[in-house]
Motif scaffolding. Structure first.
Motif, PDB file in Angstrom:
ATOM      1  N   GLY A 103     -33.318 -56.995  12.759  1.00  0.00           N
ATOM      2  CA  GLY A 103     -31.954 -57.093  12.262  1.00  0.00           C
ATOM      3  C   GLY A 103     -31.086 -55.937  12.729  1.00  0.00           C
ATOM      4  O   GLY A 103     -29.917 -56.121  13.073  1.00  0.00           O
ATOM      5  N   LEU A 104     -31.661 -54.737  12.754  1.00  0.00           N
ATOM      6  CA  LEU A 104     -30.921 -53.572  13.254  1.00  0.00           C
ATOM      7  C   LEU A 104     -30.566 -53.745  14.727  1.00  0.00           C
ATOM      8  O   LEU A 104     -29.452 -53.432  15.150  1.00  0.00           O
ATOM      9  N   LEU A 140     -36.687 -62.644   5.834  1.00  0.00           N
ATOM     10  CA  LEU A 140     -36.070 -61.989   4.683  1.00  0.00           C
ATOM     11  C   LEU A 140     -35.477 -60.633   5.087  1.00  0.00           C
ATOM     12  O   LEU A 140     -34.348 -60.294   4.721  1.00  0.00           O
ATOM     13  N   GLY A 141     -36.270 -59.851   5.838  1.00  0.00           N
ATOM     14  CA  GLY A 141     -35.776 -58.552   6.301  1.00  0.00           C
ATOM     15  C   GLY A 141     -34.552 -58.688   7.184  1.00  0.00           C
ATOM     16  O   GLY A 141     -33.583 -57.933   7.050  1.00  0.00           O
ATOM     17  N   MET A 167     -30.257 -57.558   6.751  1.00  0.00           N
ATOM     18  CA  MET A 167     -29.367 -56.949   7.743  1.00  0.00           C
ATOM     19  C   MET A 167     -28.184 -57.868   8.043  1.00  0.00           C
ATOM     20  O   MET A 167     -27.082 -57.402   8.321  1.00  0.00           O
ATOM     21  N   GLY A 168     -28.402 -59.173   7.956  1.00  0.00           N
ATOM     22  CA  GLY A 168     -27.310 -60.119   8.148  1.00  0.00           C
ATOM     23  C   GLY A 168     -26.247 -59.980   7.065  1.00  0.00           C
ATOM     24  O   GLY A 168     -25.046 -60.022   7.345  1.00  0.00           O
ATOM     25  N   LEU A 169     -26.701 -59.796   5.830  1.00  0.00           N
ATOM     26  CA  LEU A 169     -25.747 -59.584   4.737  1.00  0.00           C
ATOM     27  C   LEU A 169     -24.988 -58.274   4.928  1.00  0.00           C
ATOM     28  O   LEU A 169     -23.784 -58.199   4.681  1.00  0.00           O
ATOM     29  N   VAL A 177     -31.695 -65.424  12.445  1.00  0.00           N
ATOM     30  CA  VAL A 177     -31.479 -65.410  10.997  1.00  0.00           C
ATOM     31  C   VAL A 177     -30.406 -64.383  10.650  1.00  0.00           C
ATOM     32  O   VAL A 177     -29.573 -64.604   9.766  1.00  0.00           O
ATOM     33  N   MET A 178     -30.404 -63.264  11.368  1.00  0.00           N
ATOM     34  CA  MET A 178     -29.386 -62.244  11.137  1.00  0.00           C
ATOM     35  C   MET A 178     -28.003 -62.807  11.448  1.00  0.00           C
ATOM     36  O   MET A 178     -27.068 -62.662  10.661  1.00  0.00           O
TER      37      MET A 178
END
Length: 195
Positions: A14-15, A71-72, A76-78, A151-152
């Motif tokens: 995500g990062l 989930l992780g 990061m997406g949020l 997903v992100m």
């Protein structure tokens, strides 16, 4: 089960995705590599890192890793949605992905799976991150899809669309298929022999 490690792995990807959104283009694609480098150095499980090496007996573990990876990455997406202000970039990016047919998305995800599997394999074999530094930008500039990173993007976009489940199934399966190309091609055939 490697639940916390799989969650951390999703955060790393995500990062990397966040960095790609922030910088864009080829520089952003290179920055994305930080995510996969972190996964390898920290030795945390990633779906696309495991899919090409896990046996059938490890299917349940692979699915647990995938679930906590997403989930992780969703966390990061949020963060990207509420802090990054990437609407102008995300809307067309997500729309282009969801416009693909199932076979198109599957093939693009296969390409990503092949590149990531080979990059991770070579990085571990040769003890160098160069395959990752080149591999990650390669899959991005080719327009290939990574089922965890996406997903992100989907979460950061924060707009439900009915095409999302079928699209995601295509890239989930496509990544798995692509991650197994190296393994299938390197399995010796019965009639092969050493010289």
């Amino acid at each position: 089960m490697p639940i916390r490690k799989a969650f951390l792995s999703g955060l790393f990807i995500g990062l990397g995705s966040y960095g790609y959104l922030a910088l864009g283009g080829l520089p952003g694609a290179v920055i994305f590599a930080f995510g996969l480098i972190s996964v390898i150095v920290m030795r945390v499980p990633l779906y696309t890192g495991m899919a090409g090496v896990a046996g059938f007996s490890q299917t349940s573990e692979l699915l647990v890793v995938w679930f906590f990876n997403i989930l992780g990455c969703a966390v990061m997406g949020l963060a990207a949605h509420y802090c990054g202000h990437f609407e102008e970039v995300l809307s067309p990016m997500v729309a282009n992905r969801l416009d693909d047919s199932f076979p198109e998305a599957f093939v693009k995800a296969m390409g990503c799976g092949l590149i990531i599997d080979c990059a991770v394999y070579m990085a571990k074999e040769k003890q160098t991150m160069l395959p990752v530094i080149f591999g990650v930008p390669l899959f991005i500039v080719c327009g290939f899809y990574h089922s965890i990173a996406d997903v992100m993007y989907l979460t950061a976009n924060l707009k439900w669309q009915p095409e999302i489940p079928l699209y995601y199934l295509a890239i989930f399966l496509g990544n798995y298929a692509g991650c197994n190309i190296r393994r299938l091609c390197l399995i010796p055939l019965v009639h092969e022999h050493k010289d």
